[in-house]
Motif scaffolding. Structure first.
Motif, PDB file in Angstrom:
ATOM      1  N   TYR A  75       5.780 -40.347   6.415  1.00 27.81           N
ATOM      2  CA  TYR A  75       7.126 -40.492   5.852  1.00 27.81           C
ATOM      3  C   TYR A  75       7.718 -41.736   6.480  1.00 27.81           C
ATOM      4  O   TYR A  75       7.935 -41.744   7.675  1.00 27.81           O
ATOM      5  CB  TYR A  75       7.950 -39.274   6.242  1.00 27.81           C
ATOM      6  N   GLN A  76       7.800 -42.774   5.880  1.00 24.54           N
ATOM      7  CA  GLN A  76       7.415 -43.303   4.592  1.00 24.54           C
ATOM      8  C   GLN A  76       5.893 -43.385   4.434  1.00 24.54           C
ATOM      9  O   GLN A  76       5.227 -43.627   5.420  1.00 24.54           O
ATOM     10  CB  GLN A  76       7.905 -44.742   4.489  1.00 24.54           C
ATOM     11  N   HIS A  77       5.398 -43.311   3.200  1.00 26.06           N
ATOM     12  CA  HIS A  77       3.971 -43.526   2.975  1.00 26.06           C
ATOM     13  C   HIS A  77       3.592 -44.916   3.464  1.00 26.06           C
ATOM     14  O   HIS A  77       4.356 -45.863   3.312  1.00 26.06           O
ATOM     15  CB  HIS A  77       3.642 -43.419   1.485  1.00 26.06           C
ATOM     16  N   ASP A 103       2.305 -62.802   0.657  1.00 21.24           N
ATOM     17  CA  ASP A 103       3.407 -63.726   0.366  1.00 21.24           C
ATOM     18  C   ASP A 103       4.544 -63.651   1.379  1.00 21.24           C
ATOM     19  O   ASP A 103       5.491 -64.434   1.302  1.00 21.24           O
ATOM     20  CB  ASP A 103       3.969 -63.445  -1.039  1.00 21.24           C
ATOM     21  N   ASP A 104       4.493 -62.695   2.298  1.00 24.27           N
ATOM     22  CA  ASP A 104       5.576 -62.606   3.294  1.00 24.27           C
ATOM     23  C   ASP A 104       5.440 -63.744   4.308  1.00 24.27           C
ATOM     24  O   ASP A 104       4.324 -64.153   4.631  1.00 24.27           O
ATOM     25  CB  ASP A 104       5.504 -61.264   4.040  1.00 24.27           C
ATOM     26  N   PRO A 105       6.565 -64.235   4.846  1.00 24.20           N
ATOM     27  CA  PRO A 105       6.455 -65.250   5.897  1.00 24.20           C
ATOM     28  C   PRO A 105       5.678 -64.694   7.099  1.00 24.20           C
ATOM     29  O   PRO A 105       5.809 -63.502   7.429  1.00 24.20           O
ATOM     30  CB  PRO A 105       7.913 -65.504   6.293  1.00 24.20           C
ATOM     31  N   LYS A 145       6.935 -57.222  12.460  1.00 19.79           N
ATOM     32  CA  LYS A 145       6.711 -55.803  12.133  1.00 19.79           C
ATOM     33  C   LYS A 145       5.587 -55.225  12.987  1.00 19.79           C
ATOM     34  O   LYS A 145       5.646 -54.079  13.430  1.00 19.79           O
ATOM     35  CB  LYS A 145       6.371 -55.646  10.646  1.00 19.79           C
ATOM     36  N   ILE A 146       4.531 -56.019  13.219  1.00 17.56           N
ATOM     37  CA  ILE A 146       3.406 -55.513  14.012  1.00 17.56           C
ATOM     38  C   ILE A 146       3.807 -55.427  15.489  1.00 17.56           C
ATOM     39  O   ILE A 146       3.519 -54.452  16.162  1.00 17.56           O
ATOM     40  CB  ILE A 146       2.162 -56.421  13.842  1.00 17.56           C
ATOM     41  N   LYS A 147       4.498 -56.420  15.976  1.00 17.76           N
ATOM     42  CA  LYS A 147       4.870 -56.434  17.390  1.00 17.76           C
ATOM     43  C   LYS A 147       5.860 -55.315  17.718  1.00 17.76           C
ATOM     44  O   LYS A 147       5.704 -54.605  18.696  1.00 17.76           O
ATOM     45  CB  LYS A 147       5.482 -57.788  17.765  1.00 17.76           C
TER      46      LYS A 147
HETATM   47  C1  HEC Z   1       0.228 -44.451  12.020  1.00 14.90           C
HETATM   48  C2  HEC Z   1       0.208 -45.235  10.810  1.00 14.90           C
HETATM   49  C3  HEC Z   1       0.278 -46.739  10.908  1.00 14.90           C
HETATM   50  C4  HEC Z   1      -0.521 -47.579  11.640  1.00 14.90           C
HETATM   51  C5  HEC Z   1      -1.631 -47.198  12.606  1.00 14.90           C
HETATM   52  C6  HEC Z   1      -0.116 -48.907  11.290  1.00 14.90           C
HETATM   53  N1  HEC Z   1       0.901 -48.875  10.374  1.00 14.90           N
HETATM   54 FE1  HEC Z   1       1.793 -50.491   9.478  1.00 14.90          FE
HETATM   55  N2  HEC Z   1       3.062 -49.256   8.491  1.00 14.90           N
HETATM   56  C7  HEC Z   1       3.018 -47.883   8.517  1.00 14.90           C
HETATM   57  C8  HEC Z   1       4.044 -47.369   7.631  1.00 14.90           C
HETATM   58  C9  HEC Z   1       4.339 -45.911   7.380  1.00 14.90           C
HETATM   59  C10 HEC Z   1       4.695 -48.482   7.068  1.00 14.90           C
HETATM   60  C11 HEC Z   1       5.827 -48.463   6.047  1.00 14.90           C
HETATM   61  C12 HEC Z   1       7.153 -48.609   6.731  1.00 14.90           C
HETATM   62  C13 HEC Z   1       8.282 -48.743   5.742  1.00 14.90           C
HETATM   63  O1  HEC Z   1       8.234 -48.125   4.673  1.00 14.90           O
HETATM   64  O2  HEC Z   1       9.215 -49.481   6.044  1.00 14.90           O
HETATM   65  C14 HEC Z   1       4.042 -49.651   7.633  1.00 14.90           C
HETATM   66  C15 HEC Z   1       4.392 -50.946   7.311  1.00 14.90           C
HETATM   67  C16 HEC Z   1       3.643 -52.052   7.657  1.00 14.90           C
HETATM   68  C17 HEC Z   1       3.866 -53.397   7.147  1.00 14.90           C
HETATM   69  C18 HEC Z   1       4.934 -53.806   6.144  1.00 14.90           C
HETATM   70  C19 HEC Z   1       4.376 -53.635   4.758  1.00 14.90           C
HETATM   71  C20 HEC Z   1       5.281 -54.146   3.676  1.00 14.90           C
HETATM   72  O3  HEC Z   1       4.928 -53.950   2.492  1.00 14.90           O
HETATM   73  O4  HEC Z   1       6.305 -54.751   3.973  1.00 14.90           O
HETATM   74  C21 HEC Z   1       2.899 -54.192   7.692  1.00 14.90           C
HETATM   75  C22 HEC Z   1       2.699 -55.670   7.459  1.00 14.90           C
HETATM   76  C23 HEC Z   1       2.096 -53.356   8.560  1.00 14.90           C
HETATM   77  N3  HEC Z   1       2.574 -52.073   8.516  1.00 14.90           N
HETATM   78  C24 HEC Z   1       1.027 -53.820   9.274  1.00 14.90           C
HETATM   79  C25 HEC Z   1       0.286 -53.023  10.151  1.00 14.90           C
HETATM   80  C26 HEC Z   1      -0.792 -53.538  10.971  1.00 14.90           C
HETATM   81  C27 HEC Z   1      -1.294 -54.959  10.959  1.00 14.90           C
HETATM   82  C28 HEC Z   1      -1.245 -52.488  11.710  1.00 14.90           C
HETATM   83  C29 HEC Z   1      -2.327 -52.508  12.765  1.00 14.90           C
HETATM   84  C30 HEC Z   1      -2.180 -53.453  13.825  1.00 14.90           C
HETATM   85  C31 HEC Z   1      -0.483 -51.315  11.318  1.00 14.90           C
HETATM   86  N4  HEC Z   1       0.450 -51.691  10.394  1.00 14.90           N
HETATM   87  C32 HEC Z   1      -0.698 -50.051  11.801  1.00 14.90           C
HETATM   88  C33 HEC Z   1       2.139 -47.106   9.244  1.00 14.90           C
HETATM   89  C34 HEC Z   1       1.177 -47.569  10.112  1.00 14.90           C
END
Ligand code: HEC
Length: 199
Positions: A101-103, A114-116, A123-125
């Motif tokens: 939640y959120q998916h 296309d994102d900067p 977002k990752i940091k």
């Molecule tokens: C436990 C699950 C989980 C893991 C592990 C995870 N993410 Fe996420 N991530 C999410 C979720 C849930 C969102 C959606 C958040 C939202 O809706 O705002 C997200 C959003 C993002 C987004 C934004 C996507 C968009 O369309 O704007 C990026 C980029 C991203 N993650 C990259 C990563 C990267 C790279 C890693 C590994 C280093 C990672 N994530 C690991 C759950 C995860």
């Protein structure tokens, strides 16, 4: 004239706070993860994320150079830390991704090319609050984060060697692949899938 006005404001504030407290305390604010977020929650989350990104994300290009070494490192880090939620090249969501939640977006289908670069880096940091998106500030160096960003920026235009490495990332989606994995581990588990007791 002035006093009742101030008292009125104070009363409204206190009533609002008590109302909000009771709303949360009486379980009227949903705590489940299997519903669709209400409009107000979506608005607050998206608006605060956008404003924070505008203010805090680094501007300018990705400092990691576009070469095989950085790209390979990015794909490997993605396989280890991201694929469980964001999927492999087949774009099939894992059980975990569907239940969040959120998916979690499946990045092979719905990518961020296309994102900067600085937005994806941020977002990752730092992660995204109130979602399953973790912060990787303790798990990765800045250089590693930029390598993952490099991969995500170029996911839809990899050269053949890197495309091959990306396709080899194991998928967590779909039960067939997990079934195949399980067969390979038959000796480790009893029929319920539990580890056998130590003899
Ligand atoms: C436990 C699950 C989980 C893991 C592990 C995870 N993410 Fe996420 N991530 C999410 C979720 C849930 C969102 C959606 C958040 C939202 O809706 O705002 C997200 C959003 C993002 C987004 C934004 C996507 C968009 O369309 O704007 C990026 C980029 C991203 N993650 C990259 C990563 C990267 C790279 C890693 C590994 C280093 C990672 N994530 C690991 C759950 C995860």
């Amino acid at each position: 004239m002035f006093k009742p006005f101030v008292a009125g404001i104070l009363f409204t504030l206190v009533a609002g706070l008590v109302g909000a407290f009771l709303f949360v305390e009486m379980g009227m604010m949903p705590a489940n993860a299997d519903g669709r977020p209400p409009a107000l929650e979506r608005w607050a989350a998206h608006t605060s994320l956008r404003a924070t990104l505008r203010r805090d994300s680094p501007k300018g290009p990705n400092p990691a150079a576009l070469n095989d070494e950085n790209m390979k490192a990015g794909i490997k880090l993605y396989a280890m830390d991201c694929a469980v939620c964001h999927g492999a090249a087949d774009g099939k969501p894992s059980d975990i991704a569907m239940g969040l939640y959120q998916h979690a977006p499946q990045l092979a289908r719905d990518g961020v090319e296309d994102d900067p670069a600085g937005v994806t880096y941020w977002k990752i940091k730092h992660g995204i609050r109130l979602t399953g998106m973790p912060s990787f500030t303790k798990a990765m160096t800045d250089q590693q984060i930029w390598q993952v960003v490099l991969f995500l920026q170029n996911m839809d235009k990899l050269d053949p060697a890197m495309e091959k490495a990306w396709k080899a990332v194991p998928s967590h989606g779909g039960k067939e692949e997990l079934g195949a994995w399980r067969k390979g581990h038959d000796g480790d588990h009893d029929h319920d899938g539990r580890m056998p007791a130590k003899s």
